[in-house]
Enzyme design. Sequence first.
Site, PDB file in Angstrom:
ATOM      1  N   SER A 123      30.896  44.823  35.355  1.00 19.11           N
ATOM      2  CA  SER A 123      30.825  43.449  35.887  1.00 19.11           C
ATOM      3  C   SER A 123      31.076  42.419  34.789  1.00 19.11           C
ATOM      4  O   SER A 123      31.676  41.376  35.039  1.00 19.11           O
ATOM      5  CB  SER A 123      29.488  43.193  36.599  1.00 19.11           C
ATOM      6  N   ILE A 175      29.147  53.141  17.881  1.00 23.03           N
ATOM      7  CA  ILE A 175      30.499  52.986  17.303  1.00 23.03           C
ATOM      8  C   ILE A 175      30.564  53.674  15.935  1.00 23.03           C
ATOM      9  O   ILE A 175      29.727  53.410  15.064  1.00 23.03           O
ATOM     10  CB  ILE A 175      30.844  51.476  17.170  1.00 23.03           C
ATOM     11  N   HIS A 202      23.754  42.489  24.522  1.00 21.26           N
ATOM     12  CA  HIS A 202      22.561  43.289  24.822  1.00 21.26           C
ATOM     13  C   HIS A 202      21.691  42.492  25.798  1.00 21.26           C
ATOM     14  O   HIS A 202      21.473  41.291  25.590  1.00 21.26           O
ATOM     15  CB  HIS A 202      21.806  43.590  23.524  1.00 21.26           C
ATOM     16  N   ASP A 248      22.371  47.931  17.925  1.00 18.30           N
ATOM     17  CA  ASP A 248      21.765  46.608  18.148  1.00 18.30           C
ATOM     18  C   ASP A 248      21.208  45.912  16.914  1.00 18.30           C
ATOM     19  O   ASP A 248      20.272  45.108  17.031  1.00 18.30           O
ATOM     20  CB  ASP A 248      20.634  46.713  19.206  1.00 18.30           C
TER      21      ASP A 248
END
Length: 190
Positions: free
Chosen positions: A14, A89, A105, A146
């Site tokens: 989305s 990653i 996030h 993060d």
Amino acid sequence: MLRRIAIFASGRGSNAAKILEYFEGDSEVDVALIVSNKNNAKVLDLAFEHKIPSRVLSKKVFYNSDALAKHLKSQKIDLIVLAGFLWLIPPTLIEAFPDKILNIHPALLPKYGGKNMYGINVHKAVRRAKEKRTGITIHLVDEKYDTGKILFKKSLTVKPEWTAEQIAEAVLKLEHKFYPQVIDKLLKEA
Ligand code: GAR
């Protein structure tokens, strides 16, 4: 100057859809590639509908070769945008695109980040902790989950009666509104 984005997504897509919508008709920004780690991800349908080239990754190629980095370079990608992409990653990609990989996030980092903190897990944890506020964090990607440099945060009030799903819905609205804007600003400032 034309800027070319690659969106990496694992699922429903989305955010990817909102990013595509936002840049439609922008002569300076092109969503040039969509990458997924799942061959049945809904985001691949989106790529097909918008006639955007897409690639499905295997873990082997992603972690043990530089084929993806080479492909992104050959496609002249300026910015990699993670939109619900769940694999960590690898260093080769971070080195090939220093400060050019962005993530969103669905919480206020450094709280509720890290491995396994994605999607509804994040909102369940926020609810369990009876947080009064939650929100979104947009950050550069480094080699851990993060922890990269934070570029943008936006928060909202969590109503005490909200379920994790209701928190998710409110947070997703912030994601949809602000992620394309932050990407735009970053690209046009560069
Ligand atoms: C989004 O809420 C995004 O913030 C989250 O996954 C969802 C993807 O939704 N990402 C993470 O939790 C990363 N740790 P979408 O596929 O509908 O864009």
